[in-house]
Design an enzyme around this catalytic site. Structure first.
Site, PDB file in Angstrom:
ATOM      1  N   TRP A 103       0.837  -1.215   0.000  1.00 39.85           N
ATOM      2  CA  TRP A 103       0.000   0.000   0.000  1.00 39.85           C
ATOM      3  C   TRP A 103       0.857   1.243   0.000  1.00 39.85           C
ATOM      4  O   TRP A 103       0.515   2.240  -0.650  1.00 39.85           O
ATOM      5  CB  TRP A 103      -0.994  -0.008   1.160  1.00 39.85           C
ATOM      6  CG  TRP A 103      -2.019  -1.093   1.033  1.00 39.85           C
ATOM      7  CD1 TRP A 103      -2.255  -2.112   1.899  1.00 39.85           C
ATOM      8  CD2 TRP A 103      -2.964  -1.283  -0.046  1.00 39.85           C
ATOM      9  NE1 TRP A 103      -3.266  -2.916   1.431  1.00 39.85           N
ATOM     10  CE2 TRP A 103      -3.714  -2.438   0.251  1.00 39.85           C
ATOM     11  CE3 TRP A 103      -3.226  -0.594  -1.234  1.00 39.85           C
ATOM     12  CZ2 TRP A 103      -4.730  -2.917  -0.585  1.00 39.85           C
ATOM     13  CZ3 TRP A 103      -4.234  -1.072  -2.072  1.00 39.85           C
ATOM     14  CH2 TRP A 103      -4.963  -2.212  -1.741  1.00 39.85           C
ATOM     15  N   ASP A 173      -2.032   6.705   6.237  1.00 45.19           N
ATOM     16  CA  ASP A 173      -3.044   5.808   5.678  1.00 45.19           C
ATOM     17  C   ASP A 173      -3.401   4.830   6.794  1.00 45.19           C
ATOM     18  O   ASP A 173      -2.648   3.910   7.090  1.00 45.19           O
ATOM     19  CB  ASP A 173      -2.485   5.063   4.462  1.00 45.19           C
ATOM     20  CG  ASP A 173      -3.466   4.025   3.916  1.00 45.19           C
ATOM     21  OD1 ASP A 173      -4.565   3.870   4.486  1.00 45.19           O
ATOM     22  OD2 ASP A 173      -3.122   3.369   2.908  1.00 45.19           O
ATOM     23  N   LYS A 197     -12.432  -1.881   6.299  1.00 46.72           N
ATOM     24  CA  LYS A 197     -11.729  -2.854   7.132  1.00 46.72           C
ATOM     25  C   LYS A 197     -12.246  -2.803   8.566  1.00 46.72           C
ATOM     26  O   LYS A 197     -12.688  -3.807   9.097  1.00 46.72           O
ATOM     27  CB  LYS A 197     -10.215  -2.596   7.115  1.00 46.72           C
ATOM     28  CG  LYS A 197      -9.468  -3.283   5.987  1.00 46.72           C
ATOM     29  CD  LYS A 197      -9.376  -2.479   4.747  1.00 46.72           C
ATOM     30  CE  LYS A 197      -8.742  -3.230   3.595  1.00 46.72           C
ATOM     31  NZ  LYS A 197      -7.879  -2.385   2.787  1.00 46.72           N
TER      32      LYS A 197
HETATM   33  C1  LIG Z   1      -7.334  -1.853   1.726  1.00 49.10           C
HETATM   34  C2  LIG Z   1      -6.317  -0.782   1.844  1.00 49.10           C
HETATM   35  C3  LIG Z   1      -6.227   0.266   0.913  1.00 49.10           C
HETATM   36  C4  LIG Z   1      -7.060   0.305  -0.349  1.00 49.10           C
HETATM   37  O1  LIG Z   1      -8.304   0.747  -0.155  1.00 49.10           O
HETATM   38  P1  LIG Z   1      -9.388   0.876  -1.349  1.00 49.10           P
HETATM   39  O2  LIG Z   1     -10.533   1.425  -0.588  1.00 49.10           O
HETATM   40  O3  LIG Z   1      -9.600  -0.473  -1.927  1.00 49.10           O
HETATM   41  O4  LIG Z   1      -8.852   1.850  -2.346  1.00 49.10           O
HETATM   42  C5  LIG Z   1      -5.290   1.258   1.120  1.00 49.10           C
HETATM   43  N1  LIG Z   1      -4.468   1.213   2.181  1.00 49.10           N
HETATM   44  C6  LIG Z   1      -4.512   0.215   3.093  1.00 49.10           C
HETATM   45  C7  LIG Z   1      -3.576   0.222   4.255  1.00 49.10           C
HETATM   46  C8  LIG Z   1      -5.440  -0.805   2.948  1.00 49.10           C
HETATM   47  O5  LIG Z   1      -5.488  -1.814   3.851  1.00 49.10           O
END
Ligand SMILES: *Cc1c(COP(=O)(O)O)cnc(C)c1O
Length: 362
Positions: A103, A173, A197
């Site tokens: 990521w 993030d 998540k």
């Molecule tokens: C799942 C995830 C993403 C991606 O998210 P999307 O909503 O599918 O764009 C980005 N960063 C992390 C840390 C993630 O776990």
């Protein structure tokens, strides 16, 4: 009786059962309106209450002051990789990044399309089995921001504490561990997180930005991409993902009822400890992928002695109603995602299965 499995999906992931039941109750007639929340104007008083209460509850959970704006956006976590740079990375500036997994790599790649980016540290050489220590990198005081990924959903590593960034705004993030533990908001310039998540369903991204940073957003940037424009309209500039926001609101209320983020942190630590102990006490049959000091409390990744055994493990776990344990396709192995909504009983069912599986194989 409805059949519910032990859900270890990485994302979209388990939601608290009481939240799903409330959503089911409200689906045809929200608060006596005779309509679903899916069917009403985002300008209606009823929806505005949901919207503002969700923001208020997130603020309370995160102990987030009014110095920060809480925004709701579409486009998922990955859109923020670009939007962040479009808003905060001026043409004459550069941004610093810590690369702790896939990521982070994507976040760097997208930001590079917008402006100058430096990777201060990368864990690629050791297959992202750890996050950096403070002495591993040096933040440049002139950077527009320092970006990191607090929990690496695929590798199964997590920062125990946010990195030190001095006066440089810290950008995180937090897609896979937001609301899993208390955080010190004052450390952050900006946090973004796709909800799917740990905070709700897919469809909404939570963006929390310190208000002084809004002054940096270029006025030439399209309104729906512009954090400052969205903040000035309380994320009601255009139609927001109303149902996803309503669901995040239900999750936030549920977390407050459960004792807030302190209580979540205690439960999450208990769940992760149980799982890591099962791995560590297996005489090497199960091998954790992350170095112990970097282990994630959200995504527990491990290997078995062979890929054949891993395939058998996944197949037999599904038979036992343990769902979503196959590792990410890019790394293989096993991954158990144990977000807030995964109960201790599910982790106990998994560790019982692991002990039994190992005995059958040895
Ligand atoms: C799942 C995830 C993403 C991606 O998210 P999307 O909503 O599918 O764009 C980005 N960063 C992390 C840390 C993630 O776990």
């Amino acid at each position: 009786m409805t059949h519910r499995v032990h859900n270890f999906n990485a994302g979209p992931a388990a939601l608290p059962l009481p939240v799903l039941e409330l959503a089911q109750r409200d689906l045809l007639d929200y608060a006596g309106s005779g309509m679903s929340i899916l069917e009403m104007s985002h300008r209606s008083t009823l929806y505005e209450q949901v919207h503002n209460q969700t923001i208020a509850d997130l603020r309370e959970l995160l102990e987030c002051s009014e110095d920060y704006a809480i925004l709701f956006m579409g486009g998922g976590g990955q859109s923020q990789f670009a939007l962040l740079a479009m808003n905060l990375l001026a043409p004459d500036a550069h941004a610093d990044y810590l690369d702790t997994g896939s990521w982070s790599v994507s976040a760097i790649r997208e930001a590079q399309k917008i402006g100058a980016v430096r990777t201060l540290w990368s864990g690629a050489d050791t297959h992202y089995d750890r996050v950096p220590m403070p002495h591993d990198y040096e933040v440049d005081g002139s950077a527009a921001y320092l970006h990191y990924t607090s929990n690496n959903t695929i590798a199964g590593t997590q920062f125990a504490l946010p990195p030190e960034s001095g006066d440089v705004p810290l950008v995180c993030d937090m897609s896979s561990d937001i609301l899993s533990q208390p955080i010190d908001m004052s450390r952050f310039g900006l946090i973004y997180a796709g909800a799917q998540k740990n905070a709700g369903p897919a469809g909404v991204t939570i963006v929390i930005i310190r208000r002084d940073l809004l002054e940096r957003c270029p006025s030439g940037l399209s309104a729906t991409f512009n954090y400052a424009e969205l903040a000035s309209k309380n994320s009601l500039l255009n139609t927001p993902p109303v149902f996803a926001i309503y669901m995040v609101g239900l999750v936030a209320q549920y977390l407050l009822d459960q004792g807030g983020l302190e209580a979540m942190a205690t439960r999450n630590a208990q769940k992760a400890t149980l799982l890591y102990e099962t791995i560590d006490r297996s005489d090497g049959f199960y091998r954790g992928c992350a170095q112990p000091h970097s282990r994630s409390l959200m995504n527990v990744t491990f290997r078995l002695p062979s890929e054949e055994l891993e395939a058998r493990f996944v197949a037999e776990s599904i038979e036992a109603d343990l769902i979503g344990l196959k590792g990410h396709r890019s790394v293989g192995g096993i991954r158990a995602s144990i977000y807030n909504a995964v109960p201790l009983e599910s982790v106990q069912a998994l560790t019982t299965f692991m002990t039994d599986f190992r005995q059958r194989c040895e």
